[in-house]
Design an enzyme around this catalytic site. Structure first.
Site, PDB file in Angstrom:
ATOM      1  N   ARG A  12      -3.047  -4.974   7.585  1.00 21.07           N
ATOM      2  CA  ARG A  12      -4.329  -4.239   8.346  1.00 21.07           C
ATOM      3  C   ARG A  12      -5.646  -4.704   8.834  1.00 21.07           C
ATOM      4  O   ARG A  12      -6.341  -4.339   9.921  1.00 21.07           O
ATOM      5  CB  ARG A  12      -4.489  -3.026   7.478  1.00 21.07           C
ATOM      6  CG  ARG A  12      -4.811  -3.391   5.801  1.00 21.07           C
ATOM      7  CD  ARG A  12      -4.876  -2.213   5.171  1.00 21.07           C
ATOM      8  NE  ARG A  12      -4.920  -2.687   3.674  1.00 21.07           N
ATOM      9  CZ  ARG A  12      -5.883  -2.467   2.974  1.00 21.07           C
ATOM     10  NH1 ARG A  12      -6.819  -2.144   3.289  1.00 21.07           N
ATOM     11  NH2 ARG A  12      -5.727  -2.847   1.630  1.00 21.07           N
ATOM     12  N   ASP A  66       0.951  -1.191  -0.004  1.00 20.50           N
ATOM     13  CA  ASP A  66       0.115   0.016  -0.131  1.00 20.50           C
ATOM     14  C   ASP A  66       0.843   1.390  -0.060  1.00 20.50           C
ATOM     15  O   ASP A  66       2.069   1.080   0.587  1.00 20.50           O
ATOM     16  CB  ASP A  66      -0.836  -0.068   1.240  1.00 20.50           C
ATOM     17  CG  ASP A  66      -2.135  -0.999   1.271  1.00 20.50           C
ATOM     18  OD1 ASP A  66      -2.241  -1.480   0.148  1.00 20.50           O
ATOM     19  OD2 ASP A  66      -2.505  -1.584   2.510  1.00 20.50           O
ATOM     20  N   ASP A 107      -6.776   1.016   8.387  1.00 20.93           N
ATOM     21  CA  ASP A 107      -5.455   1.939   8.601  1.00 20.93           C
ATOM     22  C   ASP A 107      -5.784   3.284   8.951  1.00 20.93           C
ATOM     23  O   ASP A 107      -6.791   3.892   8.776  1.00 20.93           O
ATOM     24  CB  ASP A 107      -4.406   1.614   7.567  1.00 20.93           C
ATOM     25  CG  ASP A 107      -4.768   2.238   6.303  1.00 20.93           C
ATOM     26  OD1 ASP A 107      -5.523   3.166   6.078  1.00 20.93           O
ATOM     27  OD2 ASP A 107      -4.406   1.567   5.315  1.00 20.93           O
ATOM     28  N   TYR A 167       6.984  -8.765   8.225  1.00 23.58           N
ATOM     29  CA  TYR A 167       6.542  -7.271   8.322  1.00 23.58           C
ATOM     30  C   TYR A 167       6.761  -6.826   9.790  1.00 23.58           C
ATOM     31  O   TYR A 167       6.754  -7.765  10.737  1.00 23.58           O
ATOM     32  CB  TYR A 167       4.985  -7.165   8.193  1.00 23.58           C
ATOM     33  CG  TYR A 167       4.410  -7.390   6.591  1.00 23.58           C
ATOM     34  CD1 TYR A 167       4.565  -6.509   5.666  1.00 23.58           C
ATOM     35  CD2 TYR A 167       4.160  -8.647   6.382  1.00 23.58           C
ATOM     36  CE1 TYR A 167       4.212  -6.695   4.447  1.00 23.58           C
ATOM     37  CE2 TYR A 167       3.712  -8.988   4.994  1.00 23.58           C
ATOM     38  CZ  TYR A 167       3.951  -8.015   4.098  1.00 23.58           C
ATOM     39  OH  TYR A 167       3.477  -8.045   2.694  1.00 23.58           O
TER      40      TYR A 167
END
Length: 292
Positions: free
Chosen positions: A171, A38, A80, A66
């Site tokens: 997310r 993103d 988010d 991540y």
């Protein structure tokens, strides 16, 4: 130009925008990446050029790592902090409370993709439907969270280290953890620290790549370092280059296959004395002629 460039995607750019800039800098028309980030996310974006694009499917299958920032008490439409706030609370969450709910998110779990996603529904992207103020039913998908660890706390947020399978939305993971906590949560930041064998320590800034892309180029076989090396004879090479199987005395398994001169030819599978091509990476005679 053929090979792989590991970019450290900057915040604010789409993955496609990064690829577009690298295409312009290298002049290579055949180019792609192995997993969208993103715009708010940063970190490892593996960009494949030339014949290396044939390896993208293998990179897509690799686990991803991540570092995410979980913000409790805030729920948004995008899951988010870039989205529209749906509701929020002043409830504080302790590390002990968080640790208590995390086990249900480890291992093989079901996850419903978010509305703000690039998946298609009846030929239309989900995020396009979401921007029209609509929602559609999404089927849950099986994903695997190999590792989920609380790495720290910062100003009421929690830092999570996640290793997961392809298709995982971090997310959505943050959103679902918030539901389990009973106070809601969203993702406040995301950095991809690894993709298969590629690590953030070996990533290059976009500025470095655009200045000297050839210095950032890795050979395509870097993706297959878990597979052992197999050198083939000239006769085996001839058969493999022509798309035929070849006899082999190698044990059953998947190999990085090289010529006698050390040229990486293909990813191959040995089975019951026969070597077959899984995916070739050598230039064909017609491609060589076009290049000349």
């Amino acid at each position: 130009m053929t090979g792989i460039i590991i970019a450290d995607k900057p915040e604010g750019l789409t993955s496609f925008a990064v690829v577009r800039q690298i295409r312009r800098a290298t002049g290579e028309k055949k180019i792609g990446h192995s997993g969208t980030l993103d715009p708010m996310a940063t970190g490892v974006l593996a960009v494949f050029l030339g014949r290396a694009t044939r390896a993208i499917e293998f990179a897509m299958e690799g686990t991803k790592r991540y570092r995410a920032r979980l913000h409790p008490g805030l729920v948004t439409d995008t899951q988010d902090t870039t989205g529209t706030i749906l509701w929020q609370t002043d409830a504080s969450v302790s590390r002990e409370q968080l640790e208590k709910v995390l086990p249900q998110f480890r291992g093989e779990i079901q996850q419903v993709p978010p509305m703000f996603a690039a998946l298609r529904h009846n030929g239309k992207r989900l995020y396009e439907i979401a921007r029209e103020g609509k929602t559609v039913q999404r089927q849950p998908r099986t994903i695997t969270i190999h590792s989920l660890i609380v790495a720290g706390e910062e100003n009421g947020d929690f830092i999570l280290d996640v290793e997961c399978s392809k298709g995982t939305y971090i997310r959505t993971l943050c959103n679902d953890i918030g539901e389990a906590l009973g106070c809601g949560a969203c993702m406040a930041a995301l950095r991809r620290t690894g993709n298969g064998p590629f690590d953030i320590k070996n990533a290059h800034s976009l500025e470095q790549i655009l200045a000297a892309p050839e210095k950032c180029l890795l050979p395509v076989e870097t993706l297959f370092t878990d597979s052992p090396v197999l050198f083939c004879s000239r006769e085996q090479e001839r058969r493999l280059r022509n798309g035929a199987d070849s006899d082999t005395d190698a044990q059953d398994g998947v190999y990085r296959v090289y010529s006698e001169e050390g040229e990486f030819l293909l990813l191959g599978r040995a089975e019951e004395g026969t070597l077959r091509t899984v995916k070739s990476f050598f230039e064909t005679e017609s491609e060589v002629a076009l290049r000349k």
